[in-house]
Write a protein that holds these residues in place. Sequence first.
Motif, short mmCIF file in Angstrom:
data_model
loop_
_atom_site.label_atom_id
_atom_site.label_comp_id
_atom_site.label_asym_id
_atom_site.label_seq_id
_atom_site.Cartn_x
_atom_site.Cartn_y
_atom_site.Cartn_z
N LEU A 129 32.48 43.71 38.68
CA LEU A 129 33.85 43.67 39.18
C LEU A 129 34.70 42.77 38.30
CD1 LEU A 129 33.26 43.44 43.06
CD2 LEU A 129 33.65 45.47 41.64
N ASP A 130 35.95 43.15 38.11
CA ASP A 130 36.83 42.42 37.21
C ASP A 130 37.74 41.48 38.00
OD1 ASP A 130 38.14 42.03 34.49
OD2 ASP A 130 39.85 42.73 35.68
N TYR A 131 37.66 40.22 37.67
CA TYR A 131 38.42 39.19 38.39
C TYR A 131 39.92 39.44 38.33
CZ TYR A 131 40.27 34.49 39.37
OH TYR A 131 40.97 33.42 39.89
N TYR A 132 40.44 39.76 37.16
CA TYR A 132 41.88 39.90 37.01
C TYR A 132 42.41 41.16 37.70
CZ TYR A 132 41.20 36.19 33.64
OH TYR A 132 40.84 35.00 33.06
N SER A 133 41.58 42.19 37.81
CA SER A 133 42.03 43.38 38.53
C SER A 133 42.21 43.07 40.01
CB SER A 133 41.03 44.52 38.35
OG SER A 133 39.81 44.25 39.02
N PHE A 134 41.41 42.15 40.55
CA PHE A 134 41.59 41.73 41.94
C PHE A 134 42.91 40.97 42.10
CE2 PHE A 134 37.29 42.99 42.56
CZ PHE A 134 37.10 43.13 43.93
N LEU A 135 43.23 40.11 41.14
CA LEU A 135 44.50 39.40 41.20
C LEU A 135 45.67 40.37 41.22
CD1 LEU A 135 44.03 36.47 38.62
CD2 LEU A 135 43.68 36.40 41.09
N LEU A 136 45.59 41.40 40.39
CA LEU A 136 46.68 42.35 40.27
C LEU A 136 46.80 43.27 41.47
CD1 LEU A 136 46.19 43.27 36.50
CD2 LEU A 136 48.09 41.97 37.48
N ARG A 137 45.76 43.35 42.28
CA ARG A 137 45.79 44.19 43.48
C ARG A 137 46.06 43.39 44.74
NH1 ARG A 137 40.18 47.14 43.42
NH2 ARG A 137 41.00 48.05 45.35
N SER A 138 46.32 42.09 44.58
CA SER A 138 46.49 41.21 45.74
C SER A 138 47.92 40.74 45.88
CB SER A 138 45.57 39.99 45.60
OG SER A 138 44.22 40.37 45.52
N ARG A 139 48.35 40.63 47.14
CA ARG A 139 49.67 40.08 47.43
C ARG A 139 49.64 38.55 47.34
NH1 ARG A 139 52.55 43.63 52.12
NH2 ARG A 139 52.42 45.64 51.03
N PHE A 140 48.59 37.97 47.87
CA PHE A 140 48.41 36.53 47.84
C PHE A 140 47.11 36.19 47.12
CE2 PHE A 140 50.89 37.45 51.67
CZ PHE A 140 51.95 36.57 51.54
N CYS A 141 47.12 35.08 46.41
CA CYS A 141 45.91 34.60 45.75
C CYS A 141 45.59 33.22 46.31
CB CYS A 141 46.12 34.53 44.23
SG CYS A 141 46.31 36.16 43.47
N LEU A 142 44.41 33.08 46.89
CA LEU A 142 44.01 31.83 47.52
C LEU A 142 43.61 30.82 46.45
CD1 LEU A 142 41.87 33.22 50.50
CD2 LEU A 142 44.35 32.91 50.34
N CYS A 143 44.15 29.62 46.57
CA CYS A 143 43.92 28.57 45.57
C CYS A 143 43.43 27.30 46.26
CB CYS A 143 45.19 28.30 44.78
SG CYS A 143 45.93 29.75 43.99
N PRO A 144 42.20 27.31 46.79
CA PRO A 144 41.67 26.10 47.41
C PRO A 144 41.18 25.11 46.36
CG PRO A 144 40.02 27.82 47.49
CD PRO A 144 41.25 28.43 46.86
N SER A 145 41.35 23.83 46.63
CA SER A 145 40.83 22.82 45.72
C SER A 145 39.32 22.92 45.64
CB SER A 145 41.22 21.42 46.21
OG SER A 145 42.59 21.21 46.10
N GLY A 146 38.78 22.48 44.47
CA GLY A 146 37.33 22.40 44.31
C GLY A 146 36.88 20.97 44.45
N PHE A 147 36.13 20.50 43.45
CA PHE A 147 35.72 19.10 43.48
C PHE A 147 36.95 18.19 43.43
CE2 PHE A 147 31.67 20.79 41.54
CZ PHE A 147 30.89 20.54 42.66
N GLU A 148 37.97 18.61 42.68
CA GLU A 148 39.22 17.86 42.60
C GLU A 148 40.37 18.78 43.00
OE1 GLU A 148 39.19 14.77 42.34
OE2 GLU A 148 37.28 14.29 41.41
N VAL A 149 41.58 18.21 43.06
CA VAL A 149 42.67 18.94 43.71
C VAL A 149 43.18 20.15 42.93
CG1 VAL A 149 43.49 17.01 45.10
CG2 VAL A 149 44.31 17.24 42.75
N SER A 150 43.23 20.08 41.62
CA SER A 150 43.87 21.16 40.85
C SER A 150 42.93 22.33 40.63
CB SER A 150 44.36 20.63 39.50
OG SER A 150 43.27 20.26 38.69
N SER A 151 43.52 23.48 40.37
CA SER A 151 42.74 24.70 40.14
C SER A 151 43.47 25.59 39.13
CB SER A 151 42.55 25.47 41.45
OG SER A 151 42.05 26.76 41.21
N PRO A 152 42.74 26.21 38.21
CA PRO A 152 43.38 27.15 37.29
C PRO A 152 43.88 28.41 37.99
CG PRO A 152 41.00 27.23 37.01
CD PRO A 152 41.29 26.08 37.93
N ARG A 153 43.45 28.61 39.23
CA ARG A 153 43.85 29.81 39.96
C ARG A 153 45.35 29.84 40.24
NH1 ARG A 153 38.95 28.49 40.92
NH2 ARG A 153 37.31 30.07 41.11
N ILE A 154 45.98 28.67 40.30
CA ILE A 154 47.42 28.66 40.56
C ILE A 154 48.16 29.31 39.39
CG2 ILE A 154 49.44 27.19 40.88
CD1 ILE A 154 47.65 25.21 42.35
#
Length: 446
Positions: free
Chosen positions: A320-345
Amino acid sequence: MMHKKCSFFILNLTICVFLYTIGFTVEAIKLNSLRHLSSSNDEQNGDHRLEQIERDLATARYLIKKAAMSTENNSMLILNEMGVSSTTRIYRNPVSFFESYRQMEKRFKVYVYEEGEPPLVHRGPCKNIYTIEGRFIEQLEILQPHAPGARTWDPHRAHAYFLPFSVADLVKYAYDKSSHDFTPLIDTFGDYVQVVMRKHPFWNRTAGADHFMLAAHDWGPYVSKGIRELYSNSIRALCNANTSEGFVPSKDVPIPRINLYDGSMPAQLTVSPLPSLKNRTFLAFFAGGRHGPIRPILFKHWKDRDLEYFPVYEYLPEGLDYYSFLLRSRFCLCPSGFEVSSPRIAEAIWAECVPVIISEGYVLPFSDVLQWNEFSISVSVADIPNLRDMLAALPEEEIERLREGVKAVKKHFVLNQPPKRFDVFNMILHSVWLRRLNLRLRLPSM
């Protein structure tokens, strides 16, 4: 010999960027560790140069404040000049921001210290989750003498001084994973700062207050904490912009985390136009590791629960392709990991998918300029069990409005080579420029 002391003034936190408010106050802070220049001649020359720099900054402050107080409705003209729809509300004050940015382009000069050698200094990673660290250092380093840009080779002309040290490479080369000991990292970075302090007068005359560092690595705050003056006084541009870990929004700069696997934007996200709202069949999407305290809660309630409408994966299945999921989604969930920032934003913004930020204590990038509620949604950890229903209840018109904001803000989160106006490199510079404007160095007469 009679010495002159520098006194420091910064704007209070509620108006970290004074250009977005008309009536601003100034509060004084005293730095007991200020040192003096070594001779009266050097002191007088240094005072004269500082006075010239401060006059230049005072002019910029006046022009920005004047723009903020203007009775003319220039917002539409400014937004058009910036290539943004006149209906967008992503900026706190577009007129003030544009004037501040224009003054930065006209005046702001950064001196890059030349001490040190790679791999720890003058370069950084450019093809991983710490991309922003390496690319920022690289872009400043490659600017040539007499070429347009912020860099100056004359330190006496500089408004700010950059420490081109890579925390990511410091961890790579100096950290022993079996030791769990930060001391070698702190000592190595501290030794570099000591070299700068001994060789140049600029750190000592302001106790580092007009100096800045940049770190994409999560450990940037911890490494800087070992150097008292840098931690307390200097501008720290950090991805890990967590107020619970000492990040000070009035002094420090929150920067976006950007992950470029091969140094370039993902090809799927560079085509135009990207899918419209009606062609996005997923309400929201997330795929990532079980890192930190927030993601396990997300997985507990939503992992594999509704893959046809609300896909949440711990790791995306093979094929499965990660970016194709982003392009098919209205919202993209960006929860923090070990620290607060995430490249998902940043990835969500590139994909024109509305970021849903789930974090605690996170100061969002460029929040002194941008109104994040105009192109993203912030959700508390307590609301995770109801997350799907909360997002599904939003009207189509509201989602489209947020997506228009995402499209408008995208330029501020893109790395270009060479940099372009208003891109992420220049937005980081602008954030440093704002903090330098907030710092006033006053030299009383003898």
